[in-house]
Motif scaffolding. Sequence first.
Motif, PDB file in Angstrom:
ATOM      1  N   UNK A  41     -13.256  -5.011   7.515  1.00 20.71           N
ATOM      2  CA  UNK A  41     -12.809  -3.915   6.654  1.00 20.71           C
ATOM      3  C   UNK A  41     -11.367  -4.143   6.198  1.00 20.71           C
ATOM      4  N   UNK A  42     -11.096  -3.774   4.964  1.00 24.10           N
ATOM      5  CA  UNK A  42      -9.784  -3.985   4.370  1.00 24.10           C
ATOM      6  C   UNK A  42      -8.875  -2.774   4.432  1.00 24.10           C
ATOM      7  N   UNK A  43      -8.807  -2.135   5.587  1.00 21.65           N
ATOM      8  CA  UNK A  43      -7.884  -1.025   5.818  1.00 21.65           C
ATOM      9  C   UNK A  43      -6.770  -1.505   6.733  1.00 21.65           C
ATOM     10  N   UNK A  44      -5.663  -0.763   6.833  1.00 25.13           N
ATOM     11  CA  UNK A  44      -4.615  -1.153   7.784  1.00 25.13           C
ATOM     12  C   UNK A  44      -5.188  -1.315   9.188  1.00 25.13           C
ATOM     13  N   UNK A  45      -4.661  -2.273   9.933  1.00 23.09           N
ATOM     14  CA  UNK A  45      -5.222  -2.657  11.228  1.00 23.09           C
ATOM     15  C   UNK A  45      -5.348  -1.464  12.176  1.00 23.09           C
ATOM     16  N   UNK A  46      -4.422  -0.524  12.148  1.00 21.90           N
ATOM     17  CA  UNK A  46      -4.517   0.618  13.061  1.00 21.90           C
ATOM     18  C   UNK A  46      -5.678   1.543  12.721  1.00 21.90           C
ATOM     19  N   UNK A  47      -6.257   1.382  11.531  1.00 18.19           N
ATOM     20  CA  UNK A  47      -7.423   2.171  11.143  1.00 18.19           C
ATOM     21  C   UNK A  47      -8.734   1.425  11.394  1.00 18.19           C
ATOM     22  N   UNK A  48      -8.646   0.181  11.839  1.00 19.99           N
ATOM     23  CA  UNK A  48      -9.833  -0.661  12.054  1.00 19.99           C
ATOM     24  C   UNK A  48      -9.965  -1.087  13.514  1.00 19.99           C
ATOM     25  N   UNK A  49      -8.856  -1.289  14.184  1.00 21.14           N
ATOM     26  CA  UNK A  49      -8.836  -1.891  15.528  1.00 21.14           C
ATOM     27  C   UNK A  49      -9.093  -0.842  16.616  1.00 21.14           C
ATOM     28  N   UNK A  50     -10.356  -0.524  16.833  1.00 22.39           N
ATOM     29  CA  UNK A  50     -10.766   0.378  17.911  1.00 22.39           C
ATOM     30  C   UNK A  50     -10.845  -0.433  19.196  1.00 22.39           C
ATOM     31  N   UNK A  51      -9.977  -0.083  20.165  1.00 19.63           N
ATOM     32  CA  UNK A  51      -9.976  -0.824  21.428  1.00 19.63           C
ATOM     33  C   UNK A  51      -9.953   0.076  22.657  1.00 19.63           C
TER      34      UNK A  51
ATOM     35  N   UNK B 148     -15.874  -3.057   0.517  1.00 17.91           N
ATOM     36  CA  UNK B 148     -14.598  -2.851   1.187  1.00 17.91           C
ATOM     37  C   UNK B 148     -14.446  -3.703   2.430  1.00 17.91           C
ATOM     38  N   UNK B 149     -15.410  -4.582   2.647  1.00 20.34           N
ATOM     39  CA  UNK B 149     -15.333  -5.560   3.726  1.00 20.34           C
ATOM     40  C   UNK B 149     -15.230  -6.939   3.088  1.00 20.34           C
ATOM     41  N   UNK B 150     -14.482  -7.806   3.738  1.00 20.76           N
ATOM     42  CA  UNK B 150     -14.197  -9.124   3.198  1.00 20.76           C
ATOM     43  C   UNK B 150     -14.640 -10.172   4.218  1.00 20.76           C
ATOM     44  N   UNK B 151     -15.313 -11.202   3.726  1.00 18.28           N
ATOM     45  CA  UNK B 151     -15.913 -12.201   4.606  1.00 18.28           C
ATOM     46  C   UNK B 151     -14.926 -13.287   5.000  1.00 18.28           C
ATOM     47  N   UNK B 152     -14.999 -13.625   6.285  1.00 21.93           N
ATOM     48  CA  UNK B 152     -14.225 -14.724   6.854  1.00 21.93           C
ATOM     49  C   UNK B 152     -15.162 -15.512   7.761  1.00 21.93           C
TER      50      UNK B 152
ATOM     51  N   UNK C  22     -10.805   2.371  -0.704  1.00 22.82           N
ATOM     52  CA  UNK C  22      -9.378   2.024  -0.739  1.00 22.82           C
ATOM     53  C   UNK C  22      -9.055   0.805   0.127  1.00 22.82           C
ATOM     54  N   UNK C  23      -9.997  -0.103   0.243  1.00 19.75           N
ATOM     55  CA  UNK C  23      -9.817  -1.323   1.024  1.00 19.75           C
ATOM     56  C   UNK C  23      -9.109  -2.377   0.184  1.00 19.75           C
ATOM     57  N   UNK C  24      -8.427  -3.289   0.874  1.00 17.36           N
ATOM     58  CA  UNK C  24      -7.796  -4.397   0.168  1.00 17.36           C
ATOM     59  C   UNK C  24      -8.014  -5.704   0.934  1.00 17.36           C
ATOM     60  N   UNK C  25      -8.064  -6.781   0.177  1.00 19.17           N
ATOM     61  CA  UNK C  25      -8.213  -8.100   0.776  1.00 19.17           C
ATOM     62  C   UNK C  25      -7.007  -8.436   1.650  1.00 19.17           C
ATOM     63  N   UNK C  26      -5.828  -7.977   1.246  1.00 13.49           N
ATOM     64  CA  UNK C  26      -4.615  -8.252   2.027  1.00 13.49           C
ATOM     65  C   UNK C  26      -4.706  -7.634   3.423  1.00 13.49           C
ATOM     66  N   UNK C  27      -5.193  -6.399   3.520  1.00 16.86           N
ATOM     67  CA  UNK C  27      -5.363  -5.771   4.834  1.00 16.86           C
ATOM     68  C   UNK C  27      -6.407  -6.537   5.655  1.00 16.86           C
TER      69      UNK C  27
END
Length: 118
Positions: free
Chosen positions: A71-81, A52-56, A14-19
């Motif tokens: 990863x193309x999930x909402x930032x709060x689901x990816x940003x482990x800090x 589900x990962x997008x290259x930059x 359920x990843x997206x390029x926009x996320x």
Amino acid sequence: MIVVINPGTGPVPQASEAHAATNITVFADDLRRAGLGVDSCERTPAADYGDGRYAFTIAMADGRSIEIQMPGLPVDQVRFIDGDSQNIWHFPRLYVDGSSWVWKFALGACEPDDEDTD
């Protein structure tokens, strides 16, 4: 017995390029807050892993280029800090030049090596 190696490295459903595009902007801002100069971030779709990962490609102020598979999930689901308030097992990994890291450690992986500064 269950053995887990590098949790979070699997496909990101359920990843997206926009996320992913939003996430790379936040990631670049975190790099800047850490004192690393980021000149630009460019989407490089030909390098996508397709899971589900997008290259930059991040152009650093010191002349280095770093490939990030975001990863193309909402930032709060990816940003482990924060290991105290977040469970590392719930976060997908980013890839920095081919090596997988959760967000917090991916930032450190973008720092120049000692040999890069000579």
